[in-house]
Design an enzyme around this catalytic site. Structure first.
Site, PDB file in Angstrom:
ATOM      1  N   VAL A 136      27.258  48.032  36.197  1.00 31.66           N
ATOM      2  CA  VAL A 136      26.766  47.460  34.944  1.00 31.66           C
ATOM      3  C   VAL A 136      27.880  46.578  34.377  1.00 31.66           C
ATOM      4  O   VAL A 136      29.044  46.719  34.747  1.00 31.66           O
ATOM      5  CB  VAL A 136      26.372  48.542  33.911  1.00 31.66           C
ATOM      6  CG1 VAL A 136      25.244  49.411  34.441  1.00 31.66           C
ATOM      7  CG2 VAL A 136      27.570  49.392  33.525  1.00 31.66           C
ATOM      8  N   ALA A 137      27.514  45.677  33.473  1.00 29.79           N
ATOM      9  CA  ALA A 137      28.521  44.795  32.887  1.00 29.79           C
ATOM     10  C   ALA A 137      29.470  45.564  31.976  1.00 29.79           C
ATOM     11  O   ALA A 137      30.678  45.290  31.932  1.00 29.79           O
ATOM     12  CB  ALA A 137      27.831  43.670  32.108  1.00 29.79           C
ATOM     13  N   GLY A 187      34.974  40.052  32.704  1.00 26.52           N
ATOM     14  CA  GLY A 187      35.088  38.637  32.385  1.00 26.52           C
ATOM     15  C   GLY A 187      35.933  37.740  33.258  1.00 26.52           C
ATOM     16  O   GLY A 187      36.010  36.545  32.988  1.00 26.52           O
ATOM     17  N   GLY A 189      35.503  36.743  36.429  1.00 24.03           N
ATOM     18  CA  GLY A 189      34.800  36.048  37.506  1.00 24.03           C
ATOM     19  C   GLY A 189      34.576  34.573  37.241  1.00 24.03           C
ATOM     20  O   GLY A 189      34.484  34.126  36.089  1.00 24.03           O
ATOM     21  N   CYS A 192      31.322  34.065  35.393  1.00 24.70           N
ATOM     22  CA  CYS A 192      31.119  34.988  34.279  1.00 24.70           C
ATOM     23  C   CYS A 192      31.601  34.346  32.988  1.00 24.70           C
ATOM     24  O   CYS A 192      32.697  33.773  32.946  1.00 24.70           O
ATOM     25  CB  CYS A 192      31.877  36.296  34.518  1.00 24.70           C
ATOM     26  SG  CYS A 192      31.690  37.502  33.181  1.00 24.70           S
ATOM     27  N   THR A 194      31.448  36.143  29.946  1.00 26.72           N
ATOM     28  CA  THR A 194      31.531  37.225  28.963  1.00 26.72           C
ATOM     29  C   THR A 194      32.658  36.996  27.967  1.00 26.72           C
ATOM     30  O   THR A 194      32.502  37.223  26.761  1.00 26.72           O
ATOM     31  CB  THR A 194      31.731  38.577  29.679  1.00 26.72           C
ATOM     32  OG1 THR A 194      30.545  38.880  30.427  1.00 26.72           O
ATOM     33  CG2 THR A 194      31.999  39.698  28.684  1.00 26.72           C
ATOM     34  N   ARG A 195      33.818  36.559  28.439  1.00 27.68           N
ATOM     35  CA  ARG A 195      34.950  36.356  27.536  1.00 27.68           C
ATOM     36  C   ARG A 195      34.674  35.234  26.532  1.00 27.68           C
ATOM     37  O   ARG A 195      35.115  35.300  25.381  1.00 27.68           O
ATOM     38  CB  ARG A 195      36.208  36.033  28.341  1.00 27.68           C
ATOM     39  CG  ARG A 195      36.669  37.201  29.207  1.00 27.68           C
ATOM     40  CD  ARG A 195      37.884  36.830  30.036  1.00 27.68           C
ATOM     41  NE  ARG A 195      38.317  37.957  30.865  1.00 27.68           N
ATOM     42  CZ  ARG A 195      39.345  37.912  31.693  1.00 27.68           C
ATOM     43  NH1 ARG A 195      40.048  36.782  31.816  1.00 27.68           N
ATOM     44  NH2 ARG A 195      39.677  38.968  32.415  1.00 27.68           N
ATOM     45  N   ASP A 225      37.942  43.781  40.516  1.00 28.05           N
ATOM     46  CA  ASP A 225      36.712  43.000  40.660  1.00 28.05           C
ATOM     47  C   ASP A 225      36.786  41.718  39.850  1.00 28.05           C
ATOM     48  O   ASP A 225      36.725  41.744  38.627  1.00 28.05           O
ATOM     49  CB  ASP A 225      35.518  43.858  40.201  1.00 28.05           C
ATOM     50  CG  ASP A 225      34.208  43.091  40.222  1.00 28.05           C
ATOM     51  OD1 ASP A 225      34.126  42.059  40.907  1.00 28.05           O
ATOM     52  OD2 ASP A 225      33.256  43.543  39.551  1.00 28.05           O
ATOM     53  N   GLU A 295      25.444  35.598  29.805  1.00 21.42           N
ATOM     54  CA  GLU A 295      26.881  35.750  29.970  1.00 21.42           C
ATOM     55  C   GLU A 295      27.324  35.313  31.365  1.00 21.42           C
ATOM     56  O   GLU A 295      28.237  35.893  31.967  1.00 21.42           O
ATOM     57  CB  GLU A 295      27.304  37.200  29.690  1.00 21.42           C
ATOM     58  CG  GLU A 295      27.105  37.610  28.236  1.00 21.42           C
ATOM     59  CD  GLU A 295      27.526  39.044  27.956  1.00 21.42           C
ATOM     60  OE1 GLU A 295      28.474  39.528  28.608  1.00 21.42           O
ATOM     61  OE2 GLU A 295      26.902  39.675  27.074  1.00 21.42           O
ATOM     62  N   CYS A 322      52.379  40.603  53.261  1.00 17.65           N
ATOM     63  CA  CYS A 322      53.009  41.858  53.678  1.00 17.65           C
ATOM     64  C   CYS A 322      54.302  41.605  54.447  1.00 17.65           C
ATOM     65  O   CYS A 322      55.286  42.336  54.287  1.00 17.65           O
ATOM     66  CB  CYS A 322      52.035  42.670  54.533  1.00 17.65           C
ATOM     67  SG  CYS A 322      50.657  43.403  53.606  1.00 17.65           S
TER      68      CYS A 322
END
Length: 358
Positions: A136-137, A187, A189, A192, A194-195, A225, A295, A322
């Site tokens: 979920v978001a 937020g 992505g 995305c 959302t922010r 993520d 969003e 590495c």
């Protein structure tokens, strides 16, 4: 109201400091890891294990496809298959897919009762899949915590990935509620918003550092993520303590990605959109509900061909990181990472190269 004075960092704010190494070739680096789950148990009550290259393709329409899973399984990479396939489509996929492919798939679901019931039906036709991505978001609601508990009760032997959150205390809450791996990121992505729309979020590198510390204290893991724009960002996320990395944008635009190829002015593109965008909500829910805002955004990504080329470049970049710090195994990378803060990461006088923005 309160303000946290500590500076929080993103991938663009740091570089990994090189250290003396005895490795002579990138081929000496092993990227496969074996994780012991803290909640999933087998029939004998023993903790489940998961062996893979800990990169997960995001459960989005245009990346989490059956075709992507088949293409990336030989690399031991996991695909979180998006939740909009029907039970019948899952059955058809299971009939043709190899054991290796099914071992590197996750069934995605939301927190609704309908998603729960559908997931129960999916596992009746593909019981071989070991992983659930409960996504979920906003992973901060009590309803989501209750959903994690319900899924764990229903599927005691399945590995549960749950999120999204960005703070240590909620990471702990989800693990104590039944999650094995917590999905971290709000937020970051590429599609995305959302922010921008809500003003809510957390710089991704700091979120990975803080949430991994919380998860490891309980025997759990995290997946960082979003916000990964180049192979070096994967290395930074692993160096920050993330056990897994999830990406969407970097796996968009390929043959195996969802959607049709669009041709314009002699150039080819594929559509890529956020799962909270108006395009996604119109496709799956008939439109944006009047009580919420979109969003996510819709973009056209240049067509990139086979995803095997992209994953090879990502894995090669992580192996190279590495060798710069002397980590023969990916698990050692976080122990050997020292970040240096910086004001500039790359020289862009001639623009970003393919190695910087895959």
């Amino acid at each position: 109201m309160r303000i946290e004075p500590d500076i929080k960092l993103d991938f663009k704010d740091v570089l990994i400091r090189p250290k003396r190494s005895t490795l002579v070739s990138r081929s000496q680096v092993s990227l496969d890891r074996t994780f012991i789950m803290c909640n999933a148990k087998d029939a004998d009550g023993k903790p489940k294990t998961l062996t893979c290259v800990p990169i997960i393709v995001a459960n989005m329409d245009s990346t989490g496809t059956f075709e992507m899973a088949e293409a990336l399984a030989p690399f031991h990479v996991i695909t979180a298959v998006h939740k909009h396939y029907t039970v019948e489509e899952w059955a058809a996929f299971a009939a043709r897919a190899s054991e290796e492919t099914l071992a590197h798939c996750a069934v995605s679901m939301g927190s609704s009762a309908a998603d729960f019931e559908k997931t129960v039906e999916i596992f009746k036709v593909v019981p071989a899949i070991e992983m659930i991505c409960l996504d979920v978001a906003n992973g901060y609601s009590q309803a989501f915590v209750d959903a994690v508990k319900r899924v764990r009760e229903q599927f005691p032997s399945k590995i549960i990935v749950a999120g999204n959150v960005v703070t240590g205390e909620m990471t702990e809450e989800l693990i104590l509620s039944g999650a094995d791996i917590v999905k971290v990121g709000i937020g970051p992505g590429s599609v995305c918003t959302t922010r921008v729309v809500t003003g809510v979020g957390y710089p991704q590198l700091s979120a990975a550092i803080e949430c991994s510390d919380a998860a490891h204290g309980l025997g759990g893991q995290i997946v960082s993520d979003g916000g990964l724009t180049c192979p070096g960002d994967f290395a930074k996320a692993f160096g920050a303590g993330a056990d897994f990395c999830m990406a969407g944008g970097m796996f968009s635009g390929h043959d195996e990605s969802g959607g049709d190829v669009i041709e314009r002015d002699g150039k080819k593109f594929k559509q890529f959109y956020g799962m909270s965008s108006s395009a996604a909500m119109k496709k799956h829910h008939g439109g944006v509900a009047e009580y919420r805002a979109s969003e996510g955004k819709v973009v056209e990504v240049p067509y990139r061909g086979a995803v095997s080329v992209t994953i090879t470049q990502i894995l090669g970049g992580v192996r190279s990181a590495c060798t710069y710090v002397g980590a023969a195994h990916l698990k050692e990378l976080s122990k050997r990472t020292t970040f240096v803060r910086c004001s500039q990461v790359v020289n862009t006088v001639f623009g970003a190269s393919k190695g910087e923005r895959v």
